[in-house]
Design an enzyme around this catalytic site. Sequence first.
Site, short mmCIF file in Angstrom:
data_model
loop_
_atom_site.label_atom_id
_atom_site.label_comp_id
_atom_site.label_asym_id
_atom_site.label_seq_id
_atom_site.Cartn_x
_atom_site.Cartn_y
_atom_site.Cartn_z
N LYS A 124 -25.08 -14.15 29.74
CA LYS A 124 -24.60 -14.12 28.37
C LYS A 124 -24.65 -12.67 27.91
CE LYS A 124 -25.03 -18.68 26.80
NZ LYS A 124 -26.30 -19.31 26.46
N HIS A 127 -26.47 -9.30 22.90
CA HIS A 127 -25.83 -9.07 21.60
C HIS A 127 -26.81 -8.43 20.61
CE1 HIS A 127 -27.76 -12.53 19.70
NE2 HIS A 127 -27.65 -13.07 20.88
N HIS A 130 -30.41 -9.56 19.95
CA HIS A 130 -31.45 -9.26 20.93
C HIS A 130 -31.98 -7.85 20.78
CE1 HIS A 130 -30.20 -12.84 23.45
NE2 HIS A 130 -31.52 -12.94 23.35
N1 ARG Z 1 -34.32 -16.32 26.03
C1 ARG Z 1 -34.67 -16.77 24.71
C2 ARG Z 1 -33.55 -16.48 23.73
O1 ARG Z 1 -32.73 -15.62 23.95
C3 ARG Z 1 -35.91 -16.10 24.20
C4 ARG Z 1 -37.14 -16.30 25.01
C5 ARG Z 1 -38.36 -16.17 24.19
N2 ARG Z 1 -39.58 -16.20 24.92
C6 ARG Z 1 -40.25 -17.27 25.25
N3 ARG Z 1 -41.38 -17.11 25.91
N4 ARG Z 1 -39.88 -18.48 24.91
O2 ARG Z 1 -33.50 -17.15 22.71
#
Ligand code: ARG
Length: 563
Positions: A124, A127, A130
């Site tokens: 993905k 963006h 992030h």
């Molecule tokens: N990949 C997830 C997102 O983009 C965030 C991950 C956050 N970290 C975790 N340990 N759950 O929404």
Amino acid sequence: MDYKAYIAEKIKANVDMDLEEIMELIEIPPKADMGDYAFPCFKLAKVFRKAPNSIAEELKTKINSEGLERIENLGPYLNFFLDKSVVAKEIIEKVLKEGDKYGSDTTGNGKKVVVEYSSPNIAKPFHIGHLSTTVIGHSLYKILNFEGYDVVRINHLGDWGTQFGKLISAYKRWGNEEALHSEPINELLRIYVKFHEEAEKDSSLDDEARMHFKKLEDGCEEETALWDRFRSLSLKEFSKVYNMLGVDFDYYTGESFYNDKMDAIIDDIDKKGLLEESNGARVVMLDKYNMPPCLVKKSDGATIYATRDLAAATYRKKTYDFYKNIYVVGTPQALHFKQIFKTLELMGNEWAKDCVHVGFGLVKFQDRSLSTRKGEVLFLEDLLNQAVAKTLEVINEKNPDLEDKEDVAKKIGIGAVVFAYLKNNRERDIIFDWKDMLNFDGETGPYVQYTYARGKSILRKLGYGGEKIDYSKLNSKEEFELIKLLGAFKDAIESAIDKYEPSIITRYVLEVAKAFNKFYNSYSIANCEDEETKNARLKMVEATCDVVKNALDLIGVNVVEKM
Ligand code: ARG
């Protein structure tokens, strides 16, 4: 020196109160012309059996004012004025002696802190949302590291889940090898969108995707190879952004890393008697704590996001024996982390209390013209490149002969974006606006960077002031305000750690820049009354540059020597 304690000692010699109590009562007056510290006498009224006003009047004559400029009483308050030259000498010499270490400490004592940040989803686009987690996490790492903590930086990549079944299916049907090579994220996004469009018309595609995901979970060769490729191509793209930002990680242990660590967690939850069945799924009930159940196994047997987080926290405790385990993840996931932390606690892990969710608000656009490359998503890489290009335009207009223009534009343009992201309390939404962000006179990164470059240019022109300095020359209100601020860097750092809030550093460095410019706009350095004043001012300029540089570094912004 701790001036507050110094004054408290002086008060203590005249009143029957603990030092601690006195310290708690001492305030910073609301205005600089009311002194540097104030002591309210209300509490003494009972002991002295007198009105606070007369107590203040009496104490003023009794307290030894040696080492201070003066003591005054104003109503029920005693106001203390520090000796400006003593303070100036002490702070400036300390800053210059410690240089890039000024503000650092060993209070962290090597304690392990895990900071998880960025964590984008594979295949993905990276963006603009992030960017918050990336820069907040990076700054927390810098700050904690500066104070002597041993920080482990983790990128918890979103690299597992049923969407990979869809991607594999889509790639096998419509994938373009060449495009995947030259613009991987775009291509993956294109086929992912296409998959959803086609699956609306033909639901058998979803079954196909499930089949591919199942094969991926079982470790089948073809699926694994494709997944692996998507993952490394994505990482390569992400690292472009990380390089631009100067952001780094110790581990890229994403969700897939926990695939073989989840059965043990589910077993453990079961053994502790916490696992319950709900519509065929396995959950931990949390209604006693006013939370929906934490889902650990779906009805089709698949494990999910939450299960991976339970496994990840447990793994981190075992591997790093952390003192704190910090998650920099958007506030919309606050409930998820509450559920995870509660479940860990119910499992009997006393360290669950050391897990911290550091949330942040959304990014919103002011300027609709922010162009997007493909439909809705704005790629972060494009955004950063735009920032650099816009900065270069400004430089070409204002200072076309500048050396290393490109490099300067990079540092200022990217710094401006990072600064804007870290300017306000992290819970607040960010309104993204180019004009605000790149305004050289506003509360911006370029404004602070310009202050630094201006200081450096003064030093290049006028020198560093030599050895023998008469600090009593720094006696204006503006100079004293600036110097006191330089001395307060440590307080800003401590409170930033306390609240997991990089914006405290951003605000601090803005204040320093403002105080410097206020001084600079009111007084001359080149054409001073006398040589001593000039030399003392040059020392102050040098110390200001050091502090600005250290503070900007803690929020991940570079300085430039000329701009
Ligand atoms: N990949 C997830 C997102 O983009 C965030 C991950 C956050 N970290 C975790 N340990 N759950 O929404």
